[in-house]
Design an enzyme around this catalytic site. Structure first.
Site, PDB file in Angstrom:
ATOM      1  N   ASP A 170     -11.832   0.717   2.699  1.00  0.00           N
ATOM      2  CA  ASP A 170     -10.832   0.936   3.752  1.00  0.00           C
ATOM      3  C   ASP A 170     -11.513   1.213   5.096  1.00  0.00           C
ATOM      4  O   ASP A 170     -12.655   1.673   5.134  1.00  0.00           O
ATOM      5  CB  ASP A 170      -9.971   2.149   3.356  1.00  0.00           C
ATOM      6  N   GLU A 207       0.855  -1.188   0.000  1.00  0.00           N
ATOM      7  CA  GLU A 207       0.000   0.000   0.000  1.00  0.00           C
ATOM      8  C   GLU A 207       0.887   1.234   0.000  1.00  0.00           C
ATOM      9  O   GLU A 207       1.844   1.324   0.779  1.00  0.00           O
ATOM     10  CB  GLU A 207      -0.912   0.009   1.239  1.00  0.00           C
ATOM     11  N   GLU A 244      -5.960  -4.752   9.146  1.00  0.00           N
ATOM     12  CA  GLU A 244      -4.930  -3.717   9.170  1.00  0.00           C
ATOM     13  C   GLU A 244      -4.483  -3.426  10.605  1.00  0.00           C
ATOM     14  O   GLU A 244      -5.216  -3.663  11.557  1.00  0.00           O
ATOM     15  CB  GLU A 244      -5.396  -2.441   8.462  1.00  0.00           C
ATOM     16  N   GLU A 285      -8.171   2.260  -2.657  1.00  0.00           N
ATOM     17  CA  GLU A 285      -8.775   2.115  -1.328  1.00  0.00           C
ATOM     18  C   GLU A 285      -9.626   3.341  -1.019  1.00  0.00           C
ATOM     19  O   GLU A 285      -9.145   4.462  -1.073  1.00  0.00           O
ATOM     20  CB  GLU A 285      -7.680   1.968  -0.257  1.00  0.00           C
ATOM     21  N   ASN A 325      -4.586   5.005  -1.844  1.00  0.00           N
ATOM     22  CA  ASN A 325      -5.745   5.589  -1.162  1.00  0.00           C
ATOM     23  C   ASN A 325      -6.303   6.722  -2.001  1.00  0.00           C
ATOM     24  O   ASN A 325      -5.562   7.618  -2.414  1.00  0.00           O
ATOM     25  CB  ASN A 325      -5.334   6.123   0.217  1.00  0.00           C
TER      26      ASN A 325
HETATM   27  P1  C2E Z   1      -5.077   3.970   6.045  1.00  0.00           P
HETATM   28  O1  C2E Z   1      -5.228   3.901   4.563  1.00  0.00           O
HETATM   29  O2  C2E Z   1      -6.022   3.179   6.872  1.00  0.00           O
HETATM   30  O3  C2E Z   1      -3.564   3.552   6.296  1.00  0.00           O
HETATM   31  C1  C2E Z   1      -3.118   2.867   7.434  1.00  0.00           C
HETATM   32  C2  C2E Z   1      -2.456   3.787   8.422  1.00  0.00           C
HETATM   33  O4  C2E Z   1      -2.126   3.022   9.601  1.00  0.00           O
HETATM   34  C3  C2E Z   1      -1.120   4.359   7.938  1.00  0.00           C
HETATM   35  O5  C2E Z   1      -0.951   5.631   8.576  1.00  0.00           O
HETATM   36  C4  C2E Z   1      -0.109   3.370   8.480  1.00  0.00           C
HETATM   37  O6  C2E Z   1       1.180   3.919   8.660  1.00  0.00           O
HETATM   38  C5  C2E Z   1      -0.734   3.029   9.812  1.00  0.00           C
HETATM   39  N1  C2E Z   1      -0.371   1.691  10.290  1.00  0.00           N
HETATM   40  C6  C2E Z   1      -0.085   0.584   9.565  1.00  0.00           C
HETATM   41  N2  C2E Z   1       0.175  -0.465  10.358  1.00  0.00           N
HETATM   42  C7  C2E Z   1       0.058  -0.030  11.627  1.00  0.00           C
HETATM   43  C8  C2E Z   1       0.206  -0.660  12.916  1.00  0.00           C
HETATM   44  O7  C2E Z   1       0.483  -1.859  13.051  1.00  0.00           O
HETATM   45  N3  C2E Z   1      -0.007   0.122  14.013  1.00  0.00           N
HETATM   46  C9  C2E Z   1      -0.325   1.447  13.914  1.00  0.00           C
HETATM   47  N4  C2E Z   1      -0.488   2.135  15.047  1.00  0.00           N
HETATM   48  N5  C2E Z   1      -0.499   2.075  12.720  1.00  0.00           N
HETATM   49  C10 C2E Z   1      -0.305   1.335  11.601  1.00  0.00           C
HETATM   50  P2  C2E Z   1      -0.592   6.916   7.712  1.00  0.00           P
HETATM   51  O8  C2E Z   1       0.438   6.574   6.694  1.00  0.00           O
HETATM   52  O9  C2E Z   1      -0.315   8.001   8.693  1.00  0.00           O
HETATM   53  O10 C2E Z   1      -1.933   7.234   6.934  1.00  0.00           O
HETATM   54  C11 C2E Z   1      -3.095   7.642   7.609  1.00  0.00           C
HETATM   55  C12 C2E Z   1      -4.264   7.741   6.661  1.00  0.00           C
HETATM   56  O11 C2E Z   1      -4.054   8.788   5.712  1.00  0.00           O
HETATM   57  C13 C2E Z   1      -4.465   6.486   5.808  1.00  0.00           C
HETATM   58  O12 C2E Z   1      -5.142   5.505   6.542  1.00  0.00           O
HETATM   59  C14 C2E Z   1      -5.265   7.045   4.656  1.00  0.00           C
HETATM   60  O13 C2E Z   1      -6.648   7.131   4.983  1.00  0.00           O
HETATM   61  C15 C2E Z   1      -4.715   8.459   4.512  1.00  0.00           C
HETATM   62  N6  C2E Z   1      -3.767   8.473   3.384  1.00  0.00           N
HETATM   63  C16 C2E Z   1      -2.481   8.041   3.343  1.00  0.00           C
HETATM   64  N7  C2E Z   1      -1.944   8.224   2.111  1.00  0.00           N
HETATM   65  C17 C2E Z   1      -2.937   8.766   1.341  1.00  0.00           C
HETATM   66  C18 C2E Z   1      -3.030   9.170  -0.042  1.00  0.00           C
HETATM   67  O14 C2E Z   1      -2.097   9.052  -0.848  1.00  0.00           O
HETATM   68  N8  C2E Z   1      -4.221   9.699  -0.459  1.00  0.00           N
HETATM   69  C19 C2E Z   1      -5.296   9.827   0.390  1.00  0.00           C
HETATM   70  N9  C2E Z   1      -6.437  10.346  -0.106  1.00  0.00           N
HETATM   71  N10 C2E Z   1      -5.257   9.438   1.679  1.00  0.00           N
HETATM   72  C20 C2E Z   1      -4.087   8.922   2.155  1.00  0.00           C
HETATM   73 MG    MG Z   2      -6.955   1.434   6.334  1.00  0.00          MG
HETATM   74 MG    MG Z   3      -5.576   2.600   3.149  1.00  0.00          MG
HETATM   75 MG    MG Z   4      -7.046   2.980   9.024  1.00  0.00          MG
END
Ligand code: C2E
Ligand code: MG
Ligand code: MG
Ligand code: MG
Length: 282
Positions: free
Chosen positions: A179, A59, A236, A149, A117
């Site tokens: 998602d 991802e 996740e 997603e 995403n």
């Molecule tokens: P998401 O798509 O649900 O992504 C999962 C988030 O959980 C990611 O945070 C990831 O780093 C984090 N994560 C993964 N495994 C674990 C774990 O075991 N424990 C914990 N505590 N966290 C974990 P991130 O990278 O900060 O992204 C947060 C949200 O931001 C994403 O949730 C997604 O909704 C959004 N996002 C990220 N990249 C994009 C993008 O390119 N475009 C858009 N529109 N939204 C994005």
């Molecule tokens: Mg997610």
């Molecule tokens: Mg996601």
């Molecule tokens: Mg999430």
């Protein structure tokens, strides 16, 4: 190159910058020019099959390397980009970076997908979807190499024919994933009626699985329900071996989380993938 991987993995543990108020005020002003200067990059987190540990894909998660504030989490700028009308441009940049980075792991012979995403706002625009499709084909990839997603809440809240929108994505050949399942308005009919290929059980469920019997039962039921509709389930936010094993026993299809691998840069992901060529074994 084990030590190189170790070093790169250490780097991924570096926390996000915590922008102070002054910095946060600047973000809104800086976003448009930051897009032009391409201050955004992707990190990647693998998704593994629970049956045999095979790496099913990665991802893409966007980061902003802000010249003064430091590395920013998407929580600080996605909503901002949506409000400013820059979310399409940002998503396009994420896709361009994903296409570029994917060259690093092209040699993988097993089926391998890259998840991106996408804001529901972008999916509603036909121009955006056509642009994405053209971009992917232009770079020699197929839409079926990618999964979009979409957050459940946004899919369901919107009243403008979400069924038509999701169908359009499927028609173009992209995979479609719901998602953060469980955090929005879960309507089981949607699972049956919408063309989702995949459902991602939100981290809040996974976290409660070892401590709350009710959460465990809800996970079990969600997995059974999705699978009855022909939809694969990804858990996740798996952070422990216990969570991994319980979900595996429940018949959940895929797993993602810090226990398997933290999100890391494309270079580090390439090394991680070659170290896990035959899959992830806990
Ligand atoms: P998401 O798509 O649900 O992504 C999962 C988030 O959980 C990611 O945070 C990831 O780093 C984090 N994560 C993964 N495994 C674990 C774990 O075991 N424990 C914990 N505590 N966290 C974990 P991130 O990278 O900060 O992204 C947060 C949200 O931001 C994403 O949730 C997604 O909704 C959004 N996002 C990220 N990249 C994009 C993008 O390119 N475009 C858009 N529109 N939204 C994005
Ligand atoms: Mg997610
Ligand atoms: Mg996601
Ligand atoms: Mg999430």
């Amino acid at each position: 190159s084990f030590s190189t991987l170790q070093a790169l993995m250490e780097e991924t543990r570096r926390p996000f910058a915590h922008p102070d108020r002054h910095c946060r005020d600047e973000l809104a002003k800086d976003l448009p020019s930051a897009l032009q200067r391409r201050e955004f990059f992707n990190v990647y987190q693998p998704k593994v099959a629970l049956t045999n540990g095979a790496i099913a894909g990665v991802e893409a998660l966007v980061r902003w390397r802000h010249p003064r504030c430091g590395i920013l989490s998407p929580d600080h700028f996605i909503t901002l980009a949506e409000q400013q009308g820059h979310i399409d441009a940002l998503t396009r940049l994420v896709m361009e970076n994903a296409l570029h980075d994917s060259r690093l792991w092209l040699e993988k012979s097993q089926p391998f997908s890259v998840s991106v995403n996408v804001s529901m706002l972008s999916l509603m625009s036909p121009n955006f979807m056509n642009g994405m499709c053209a971009l992917v084909l232009e770079r020699g990839f197929s839409p079926s190499d990618f999964i979009f997603e979409v957050t459940e809440g946004r899919v369901l809240e919107d009243t403008r024919a979400p069924l038509e929108i999701t169908a359009r994505i499927k028609m173009a050949g992209f995979g479609l994933s719901m998602d953060d399942f469980g955090t929005g308005y879960s309507n089981m009919n949607r699972l049956r009626d919408y063309p989702f290929d995949e459902l991602k059980l939100d981290r809040s469920f996974v976290t409660g699985i070892t401590s709350s019997p009710a959460t465990l039962k809800m996970c079990h039921a969600s997995i059974a329900l999705a699978q009855a509709c022909g939809i694969r389930v990804v858990a996740e936010g798996i952070e422990s071996r216990d969570e991994f094993q319980i979900l595996k026993q429940m018949g959940c299809d895929y797993a993602q989380g810090y226990f398997i691998c933290r999100p890391m840069t494309a270079e580090a992901m390439k090394l991680w993938l070659s170290a896990h060529w035959f899959g992830f074994a806990p």
